[in-house]
Design a protein around this motif. Structure first.
Motif, PDB file in Angstrom:
ATOM      1  N   ILE A 152      35.066  40.154  32.116  1.00  0.00           N
ATOM      2  CA  ILE A 152      34.731  41.524  32.536  1.00  0.00           C
ATOM      3  C   ILE A 152      34.394  42.367  31.310  1.00  0.00           C
ATOM      4  O   ILE A 152      33.397  43.090  31.284  1.00  0.00           O
ATOM      5  CB  ILE A 152      35.904  42.149  33.325  1.00  0.00           C
ATOM      6  CG1 ILE A 152      36.052  41.462  34.693  1.00  0.00           C
ATOM      7  CG2 ILE A 152      35.704  43.651  33.502  1.00  0.00           C
ATOM      8  CD1 ILE A 152      37.313  41.850  35.438  1.00  0.00           C
ATOM      9  N   ASN A 153      35.220  42.259  30.275  1.00  0.00           N
ATOM     10  CA  ASN A 153      35.020  43.083  29.074  1.00  0.00           C
ATOM     11  C   ASN A 153      33.662  42.835  28.424  1.00  0.00           C
ATOM     12  O   ASN A 153      32.940  43.785  28.101  1.00  0.00           O
ATOM     13  CB  ASN A 153      36.137  42.829  28.055  1.00  0.00           C
ATOM     14  CG  ASN A 153      37.514  43.289  28.508  1.00  0.00           C
ATOM     15  OD1 ASN A 153      38.522  42.823  28.000  1.00  0.00           O
ATOM     16  ND2 ASN A 153      37.573  44.194  29.464  1.00  0.00           N
ATOM     17  N   VAL A 154      33.286  41.554  28.235  1.00  0.00           N
ATOM     18  CA  VAL A 154      31.996  41.301  27.566  1.00  0.00           C
ATOM     19  C   VAL A 154      30.837  41.752  28.452  1.00  0.00           C
ATOM     20  O   VAL A 154      29.807  42.211  27.949  1.00  0.00           O
ATOM     21  CB  VAL A 154      31.815  39.820  27.121  1.00  0.00           C
ATOM     22  CG1 VAL A 154      32.818  39.445  26.036  1.00  0.00           C
ATOM     23  CG2 VAL A 154      31.850  38.842  28.273  1.00  0.00           C
ATOM     24  N   PHE A 212      42.042  48.629  39.573  1.00  0.00           N
ATOM     25  CA  PHE A 212      40.858  49.232  38.943  1.00  0.00           C
ATOM     26  C   PHE A 212      39.606  48.424  39.298  1.00  0.00           C
ATOM     27  O   PHE A 212      38.587  48.982  39.690  1.00  0.00           O
ATOM     28  CB  PHE A 212      41.052  49.274  37.423  1.00  0.00           C
ATOM     29  CG  PHE A 212      39.922  49.944  36.676  1.00  0.00           C
ATOM     30  CD1 PHE A 212      39.990  51.283  36.325  1.00  0.00           C
ATOM     31  CD2 PHE A 212      38.788  49.227  36.309  1.00  0.00           C
ATOM     32  CE1 PHE A 212      38.943  51.908  35.641  1.00  0.00           C
ATOM     33  CE2 PHE A 212      37.737  49.834  35.624  1.00  0.00           C
ATOM     34  CZ  PHE A 212      37.817  51.181  35.292  1.00  0.00           C
ATOM     35  N   THR A 213      39.693  47.099  39.174  1.00  0.00           N
ATOM     36  CA  THR A 213      38.495  46.288  39.439  1.00  0.00           C
ATOM     37  C   THR A 213      38.187  46.216  40.936  1.00  0.00           C
ATOM     38  O   THR A 213      37.032  46.047  41.315  1.00  0.00           O
ATOM     39  CB  THR A 213      38.625  44.869  38.839  1.00  0.00           C
ATOM     40  OG1 THR A 213      39.908  44.328  39.159  1.00  0.00           O
ATOM     41  CG2 THR A 213      38.463  44.893  37.334  1.00  0.00           C
ATOM     42  N   PHE A 214      39.194  46.391  41.780  1.00  0.00           N
ATOM     43  CA  PHE A 214      38.934  46.432  43.225  1.00  0.00           C
ATOM     44  C   PHE A 214      38.310  47.774  43.618  1.00  0.00           C
ATOM     45  O   PHE A 214      37.299  47.815  44.323  1.00  0.00           O
ATOM     46  CB  PHE A 214      40.232  46.213  44.015  1.00  0.00           C
ATOM     47  CG  PHE A 214      40.027  46.220  45.515  1.00  0.00           C
ATOM     48  CD1 PHE A 214      39.647  45.070  46.177  1.00  0.00           C
ATOM     49  CD2 PHE A 214      40.179  47.387  46.258  1.00  0.00           C
ATOM     50  CE1 PHE A 214      39.434  45.069  47.560  1.00  0.00           C
ATOM     51  CE2 PHE A 214      39.967  47.408  47.635  1.00  0.00           C
ATOM     52  CZ  PHE A 214      39.600  46.242  48.289  1.00  0.00           C
ATOM     53  N   GLU A 246      28.424  42.479  38.344  1.00  0.00           N
ATOM     54  CA  GLU A 246      29.493  43.336  38.885  1.00  0.00           C
ATOM     55  C   GLU A 246      30.275  42.623  39.985  1.00  0.00           C
ATOM     56  O   GLU A 246      31.466  42.867  40.166  1.00  0.00           O
ATOM     57  CB  GLU A 246      28.865  44.624  39.448  1.00  0.00           C
ATOM     58  CG  GLU A 246      29.822  45.787  39.585  1.00  0.00           C
ATOM     59  CD  GLU A 246      30.219  46.412  38.251  1.00  0.00           C
ATOM     60  OE1 GLU A 246      31.368  46.894  38.165  1.00  0.00           O
ATOM     61  OE2 GLU A 246      29.420  46.408  37.301  1.00  0.00           O
ATOM     62  N   ALA A 247      29.632  41.724  40.708  1.00  0.00           N
ATOM     63  CA  ALA A 247      30.298  41.005  41.808  1.00  0.00           C
ATOM     64  C   ALA A 247      31.552  40.288  41.313  1.00  0.00           C
ATOM     65  O   ALA A 247      32.586  40.259  41.993  1.00  0.00           O
ATOM     66  CB  ALA A 247      29.329  40.008  42.443  1.00  0.00           C
ATOM     67  N   HIS A 248      31.488  39.705  40.098  1.00  0.00           N
ATOM     68  CA  HIS A 248      32.647  38.981  39.563  1.00  0.00           C
ATOM     69  C   HIS A 248      33.803  39.939  39.285  1.00  0.00           C
ATOM     70  O   HIS A 248      34.968  39.599  39.467  1.00  0.00           O
ATOM     71  CB  HIS A 248      32.267  38.232  38.281  1.00  0.00           C
ATOM     72  CG  HIS A 248      33.452  37.606  37.594  1.00  0.00           C
ATOM     73  ND1 HIS A 248      34.051  38.178  36.495  1.00  0.00           N
ATOM     74  CD2 HIS A 248      34.168  36.489  37.871  1.00  0.00           C
ATOM     75  CE1 HIS A 248      35.082  37.420  36.119  1.00  0.00           C
ATOM     76  NE2 HIS A 248      35.160  36.389  36.937  1.00  0.00           N
ATOM     77  N   HIS A 249      33.484  41.154  38.844  1.00  0.00           N
ATOM     78  CA  HIS A 249      34.538  42.109  38.508  1.00  0.00           C
ATOM     79  C   HIS A 249      35.339  42.472  39.759  1.00  0.00           C
ATOM     80  O   HIS A 249      36.566  42.530  39.732  1.00  0.00           O
ATOM     81  CB  HIS A 249      33.943  43.363  37.864  1.00  0.00           C
ATOM     82  CG  HIS A 249      33.045  43.053  36.695  1.00  0.00           C
ATOM     83  ND1 HIS A 249      32.446  44.032  35.938  1.00  0.00           N
ATOM     84  CD2 HIS A 249      32.648  41.879  36.146  1.00  0.00           C
ATOM     85  CE1 HIS A 249      31.711  43.464  34.990  1.00  0.00           C
ATOM     86  NE2 HIS A 249      31.811  42.154  35.110  1.00  0.00           N
ATOM     87  N   GLY A 253      39.384  41.727  41.033  1.00  0.00           N
ATOM     88  CA  GLY A 253      40.287  42.705  41.644  1.00  0.00           C
ATOM     89  C   GLY A 253      40.811  42.243  42.985  1.00  0.00           C
ATOM     90  O   GLY A 253      42.018  42.264  43.243  1.00  0.00           O
ATOM     91  N   GLU A 254      39.900  41.796  43.838  1.00  0.00           N
ATOM     92  CA  GLU A 254      40.327  41.420  45.189  1.00  0.00           C
ATOM     93  C   GLU A 254      41.239  40.198  45.175  1.00  0.00           C
ATOM     94  O   GLU A 254      42.281  40.186  45.833  1.00  0.00           O
ATOM     95  CB  GLU A 254      39.107  41.153  46.087  1.00  0.00           C
ATOM     96  CG  GLU A 254      39.543  40.707  47.454  1.00  0.00           C
ATOM     97  CD  GLU A 254      38.522  40.963  48.544  1.00  0.00           C
ATOM     98  OE1 GLU A 254      38.650  40.308  49.589  1.00  0.00           O
ATOM     99  OE2 GLU A 254      37.612  41.784  48.373  1.00  0.00           O
ATOM    100  N   THR A 255      40.872  39.165  44.426  1.00  0.00           N
ATOM    101  CA  THR A 255      41.736  37.969  44.405  1.00  0.00           C
ATOM    102  C   THR A 255      43.040  38.262  43.661  1.00  0.00           C
ATOM    103  O   THR A 255      44.084  37.715  44.001  1.00  0.00           O
ATOM    104  CB  THR A 255      41.012  36.771  43.758  1.00  0.00           C
ATOM    105  OG1 THR A 255      40.572  37.129  42.446  1.00  0.00           O
ATOM    106  CG2 THR A 255      39.828  36.321  44.598  1.00  0.00           C
ATOM    107  N   GLY A 256      42.984  39.149  42.665  1.00  0.00           N
ATOM    108  CA  GLY A 256      44.201  39.501  41.922  1.00  0.00           C
ATOM    109  C   GLY A 256      45.217  40.198  42.800  1.00  0.00           C
ATOM    110  O   GLY A 256      46.402  39.840  42.811  1.00  0.00           O
ATOM    111  N   ILE A 257      44.757  41.194  43.579  1.00  0.00           N
ATOM    112  CA  ILE A 257      45.679  41.878  44.499  1.00  0.00           C
ATOM    113  C   ILE A 257      46.152  40.884  45.564  1.00  0.00           C
ATOM    114  O   ILE A 257      47.340  40.815  45.889  1.00  0.00           O
ATOM    115  CB  ILE A 257      45.012  43.102  45.166  1.00  0.00           C
ATOM    116  CG1 ILE A 257      44.622  44.143  44.109  1.00  0.00           C
ATOM    117  CG2 ILE A 257      45.947  43.729  46.206  1.00  0.00           C
ATOM    118  CD1 ILE A 257      43.745  45.272  44.642  1.00  0.00           C
ATOM    119  N   GLY A 258      45.220  40.097  46.099  1.00  0.00           N
ATOM    120  CA  GLY A 258      45.570  39.117  47.138  1.00  0.00           C
ATOM    121  C   GLY A 258      46.616  38.115  46.665  1.00  0.00           C
ATOM    122  O   GLY A 258      47.572  37.807  47.390  1.00  0.00           O
TER     123      GLY A 258
END
Length: 483
Positions: A152-154, A212-214, A246-249, A253-258
């Motif tokens: 995400i950062n790069v 944030f990413t979600f 942007e889709a990866h970002h 978020g979504e998989t991280g919260i999930g």
């Protein structure tokens, strides 16, 4: 279409698919900006990992069928490039007063200041999020998650390059000054903060990153989609390719919260805890309780709503009329794309009550975009609720009312509960810790943020992902820390 437009030239110092070698003025300006960018990355990029080898994807083409390659790279040596989606022959301005005219390849003189501001505001968000996330590598719950953060950062860095290219190529000295200011401002700085509020907030822990990413990167998607409709063709093409990354970002978020929700529910089940509100019992299991996840969701959703600006806005109307910034998926909307007589319902604070009021659709464009955003968020929240349901825990995550916890727009001067009930200041002060993360909640989450750097291992509070990046096995070493 020629190959050199689709494929990216990596022989150059600044990889690109815009024939930079033939534009000496812009090439020279960007080469002059490059050392300052690297200096900013070394100082403000991921702290403590500049020498690590990270398994990153790099765009090698703008062909959607196969645009990226994966390999180990040290982040300061990542090939940040300038990539525009392929040129569409005969493209027209798709909305506003110039609808049906040929899309502009140069900046229309009368819209120069407005267009520059759109580019600068979008550009300023990109380095801001890198700055907000720079400490998180040190508390990564796994090498898989660490690698996703650095990816995400790069890419936010590359999105900054994308906007800086537009500033240098199309806005002369003003553009060069704006590009320099992007490296001068700092997230959260008292003297030179980033331009939008949400990008000056701290991102203290990994649940904050996932939120944030979600939420905030989803706002980014809505804004990029709107700019991808632009009658100024170079901006449209730039944003169309940015959306691919942007889709990866948002996936992170979504998989991280999930995965966080899943781990909590599984731990509760294993321990025989039925009631999600037995917060202390749940926390003793080394997971984040569901009510605290709800509070974090409340915070990040409302911060992101403020990014859309005021519900009724002449600026948004002017940008639409000018053909510079459209609506979400403008070309698939069935209307005249001019909105001269249309109306749109807007929630407003009228005579002490929250009411739906019909406003001219042209000035309610921010509201419409925000409604599209909320619908998109709600789909993701439903997917989290399916995880909770499947494991058999009695709890539902919900989006709070749009009047709750707002700093911009119609509801900035009122207090409301997450259910949208108006309350006085004293009640708000007494109860806000039930709805937003308290200092104690933050301290608890921080206590769980113990780094896990062994390949294939994960922190206690998060589940492993279903599949690896680039189809890699679970024990793959995504980051070689001591490279």
């Amino acid at each position: 279409m020629t190959d050199d437009i689709i494929n990216v030239d990596y022989r150059e110092k600044i990889p690109n698919n815009v024939n930079l070698t033939e534009d000496r003025r812009v090439l020279k300006a960007l080469e002059g900006w490059h050392p300052g960018y690297i200096d900013w990355w070394q100082n403000m990029g991921p702290e403590g990992f500049q020498e690590s080898l990270v398994y990153l994807r790099t765009a090698v083409s703008v062909d959607p069928k196969g645009w990226a390659k994966f390999d180990y790279v040290k982040m300061p040596e990542y090939r940040w490039g300038i990539l525009l989606a392929p040129h569409e022959e005969g493209r027209k301005v798709p909305f506003g007063a110039h609808m049906g005219e040929d899309a502009w390849q140069e900046v229309p003189g009368e819209y120069r200041a407005m267009l520059r501001r759109l580019v600068v505001i979008q550009g300023d968000t990109e380095p801001a999020s890198v700055e907000q996330q720079r400490h998180l590598g040190k508390t990564a719950p796994s090498l898989y998650d660490m690698r996703n953060l650095f990816q995400i950062n790069v890419e936010e860095g590359r999105h900054l390059w994308a906007m800086v290219y537009l500033l240098h190529k199309y806005f002369g000295r003003d553009g060069r000054d704006e590009a320099d200011d992007m490296l001068r401002r700092r997230s959260g700085s008292a003297d030179a903060p980033r331009m939008l509020g949400a990008f000056n907030e701290a991102t203290p822990d990994w649940l904050s990153l996932f939120m944030f990413t979600f939420f905030t990167d989803r706002d980014g998607k809505m804004q990029l989609e709107s700019l991808a409709q632009s009658g100024f063709d170079p901006l449209s093409r730039t944003c169309r390719f940015m959306l691919t990354e942007e889709a990866h970002h948002m996936f992170v978020g979504e998989t991280g919260i999930g995965r966080t929700v899943q781990r909590t529910c599984e731990a509760m089940k294993a321990a025989g805890i039925e009631d999600p509100n037995e917060i202390e019992k749940v926390r003793k299991l080394g997971v984040i309780d569901l009510p605290t996840i709800q509070k974090k969701l409340n915070l990040h959703y409302t911060l992101s709503l403020d990014l859309f600006g005021s519900e009724v806005s002449t600026n948004a109307a002017n940008a639409f009329n000018a053909g510079l910034k459209g609506r979400f998926r403008e070309t698939s909307i069935e209307d005249d794309h001019k909105l001269e007589k249309d109306i749109y319902p807007v929630l407003k604070f009228v005579d002490g009550e929250i009411k739906l009021v019909d406003e001219p659709a042209l000035t309610a464009l921010n509201m419409r975009l925000r409604d599209d955003y909320t619908r998109d968020c709600a789909k993701g929240i439903e997917r989290f609720n399916k995880i909770i349901e499947r494991i058999g825990v009695n709890f539902r995550l919900v989006l709070p009312h749009v009047a709750f916890h707002r700093d911009i727009g119609e509801f900035k001067d009122v207090h409301a509960t997450p259910a949208g009930i108006l309350i006085d200041d004293a009640t708000w002060q007494k109860q806000k810790d039930q709805w937003l993360p308290s200092t104690a909640d933050g301290d608890f989450i921080a206590s769980l943020m113990q780094p896990v750097a062994e390949p294939g291992k994960f922190a206690s509070w998060i589940s492993p992902p279903k599949v690896g990046i680039d189809n890699r096995p679970g024990h793959f070493e995504y980051v070689k820390i001591a490279a």
